[in-house]
Write an enzyme that holds these catalytic residues in place. Structure first.
Site, PDB file in Angstrom:
ATOM      1  N   ASP A   1     -11.750  17.471   7.812  1.00 55.84           N
ATOM      2  CA  ASP A   1     -11.049  18.510   8.421  1.00 55.84           C
ATOM      3  C   ASP A   1     -11.010  18.516   9.927  1.00 55.84           C
ATOM      4  OD1 ASP A   1     -11.686  19.603   6.034  1.00 55.84           O
ATOM      5  OD2 ASP A   1     -12.975  21.120   6.466  1.00 55.84           O
TER       6      ASP A   1
ATOM      7  N   LYS B   1      -8.754  21.886   0.237  1.00 56.07           N
ATOM      8  CA  LYS B   1      -9.854  22.753  -0.394  1.00 56.07           C
ATOM      9  C   LYS B   1      -9.685  24.171   0.417  1.00 56.07           C
ATOM     10  CE  LYS B   1     -13.069  20.858   2.966  1.00 56.07           C
ATOM     11  NZ  LYS B   1     -13.430  22.116   3.732  1.00 56.07           N
TER      12      LYS B   1
ATOM     13  N   CYS C   1     -18.962  21.970   6.632  1.00 62.49           N
ATOM     14  CA  CYS C   1     -18.168  21.108   5.777  1.00 62.49           C
ATOM     15  C   CYS C   1     -18.495  19.644   5.383  1.00 62.49           C
ATOM     16  CB  CYS C   1     -16.555  21.339   6.076  1.00 62.49           C
ATOM     17  SG  CYS C   1     -15.936  23.016   6.074  1.00 62.49           S
TER      18      CYS C   1
END
Length: 203
Positions: free
Chosen positions: A8, A106, A151
């Protein structure tokens, strides 16, 4: 076989973004150097629809940082971030993407958030990351990116559970730190779960 997983590193998680991680951009040069050491590189990408249930804006009377029950799981409410096809969802321009083997998106289901690169927070939705890595003969995974206490942490925990020898690259991740000390707690939790803490100079 070893793989690098970049979690990310998107505009909304970097300075100036909707959910900026302090000094998050400082890890980009480190990640770019790391990529030269891996033949298999996978990146995860938060990819939310506008009506995602983790957004405070989609809950009347709720504020950012409050919690709700989302599909049976306690959910912290976040600012609107990483909306599909938005500038905020794009990877940072300085992040080298030339040798990536795969991008795993995701958080696409509005009914459940997905911190981990492997599963959603209910562990019902599988991104296919584990199967892909195993099909490529990967046994060791090295994880970096944003953010260490969300995450990245959940990707590391799932990596261990999926049977990979899992490394967390400490100098190539930063934390949201909603509460002071969250970064240190995340490191401890990952190590206690069986992850190996390392840094880029040792790889």
């Amino acid at each position: 076989m070893k793989a690098l997983i970049i979690v990310d590193v998107q505009n909304d998680f970097l300075p100036g973004g909707a959910l900026a991680v302090k000094n998050g951009d400082q890890i980009i040069p480190i990640i770019n150097r790391l990529q030269r050491k891996f033949s298999l590189i996978v990146a995860t990408q938060d990819w939310h629809p506008e009506n995602h249930g983790s957004f405070a804006a989609n809950h009347s009377g709720k504020e950012i940082g409050e919690s709700v029950s989302l599909n049976g799981v306690k959910q912290i409410l976040w600012p609107v971030h990483c909306v599909q096809d938005s500038k905020g969802a794009e990877f940072h321009l300085d992040l080298n993407r030339n040798n990536w083997s795969k991008i795993i998106q995701k958080g696409t289901n509005p009914l459940v958030d997905s911190y981990s690169g492997f599963f959603d927070n209910n562990r019902n939705g599988d991104t296919g990351l584990s199967d892909y890595l195993k099909s490529e003969g990967v046994r060791e995974i090295y994880i970096c990116g944003l953010a260490a206490d969300y995450c990245v942490k959940f990707t590391v925990l799932d990596g261990v559970d999926e049977g990979f020898t899992t490394y967390l690259i400490q100098d190539a991740t930063k934390a949201v730190n909603l509460q002071e000390g969250d970064f240190e707690k995340a490191l401890e939790e990952m190590e206690d779960h069986g992850a190996i803490l390392t840094d880029s100079s040792k790889i």
